[in-house]
Design a protein around this motif. Structure first.
Motif, short mmCIF file in Angstrom:
data_model
loop_
_atom_site.label_atom_id
_atom_site.label_comp_id
_atom_site.label_asym_id
_atom_site.label_seq_id
_atom_site.Cartn_x
_atom_site.Cartn_y
_atom_site.Cartn_z
N ARG A 16 0.80 -1.23 0.00
CA ARG A 16 0.00 0.00 0.00
C ARG A 16 0.83 1.28 0.00
NH1 ARG A 16 -3.07 -3.32 3.67
NH2 ARG A 16 -4.97 -3.99 2.63
N SER A 17 2.15 1.14 0.05
CA SER A 17 2.99 2.34 0.08
C SER A 17 4.33 2.02 -0.58
CB SER A 17 3.22 2.81 1.52
OG SER A 17 4.06 1.89 2.20
N LYS A 19 7.12 2.57 0.82
CA LYS A 19 7.95 1.97 1.87
C LYS A 19 7.74 0.46 1.93
CE LYS A 19 9.08 2.51 6.74
NZ LYS A 19 8.80 3.25 7.97
N GLU A 20 6.50 0.01 1.85
CA GLU A 20 6.22 -1.43 1.82
C GLU A 20 6.80 -2.07 0.56
OE1 GLU A 20 2.09 -2.43 2.35
OE2 GLU A 20 1.93 -1.23 4.16
N HIS A 49 3.07 1.61 -6.54
CA HIS A 49 3.12 0.78 -5.33
C HIS A 49 3.17 -0.71 -5.63
CE1 HIS A 49 0.94 4.27 -3.18
NE2 HIS A 49 2.24 4.44 -3.15
#
Length: 97
Positions: A16-17, A19-20, A49
């Motif tokens: 979802r981001s 970073k993920e 993403h």
């Protein structure tokens, strides 16, 4: 001299981001570098993403060895449960190209 490249187009799982996304892509890149001594980087779709493109390159004096390593790299990425391998593009070059 032979140069082989792979370009992976990946669909990431429940991400979802950005970073993920990095937490999924970085371990794949690191494992390819560590296990197979190849040059690897995320090469595209950096702002999406759920998509990733990873580029890989290797130089060898033996085309058989090069093909074997590229095959093993492809199988490793395809076997990762957190990603779906959408496509792989393989290119082989010689110093005479």
């Amino acid at each position: 001299m032979y140069v082989g490249t792979l370009s992976f187009d990946l669909l990431l799982g429940d991400v979802r981001s950005l970073k993920e996304k990095r937490s999924v892509v970085r371990p794949i890149v690191a494992e390819l570098q560590r296990k197979f001594a190849v040059s690897v980087a995320e090469t595209g779709s950096q702002n999406l993403h759920r998509r990733a493109q990873i580029g890989l390159a290797m130089v060898s004096g033996d085309v058989g060895h090069l093909t074997e390593v590229l095959d093993r790299c492809e199988r490793m990425v395809a076997g990762r449960p957190e990603v779906e391998l959408l496509s792989v593009r393989r290119r082989m070059h010689t110093d005479e190209d």
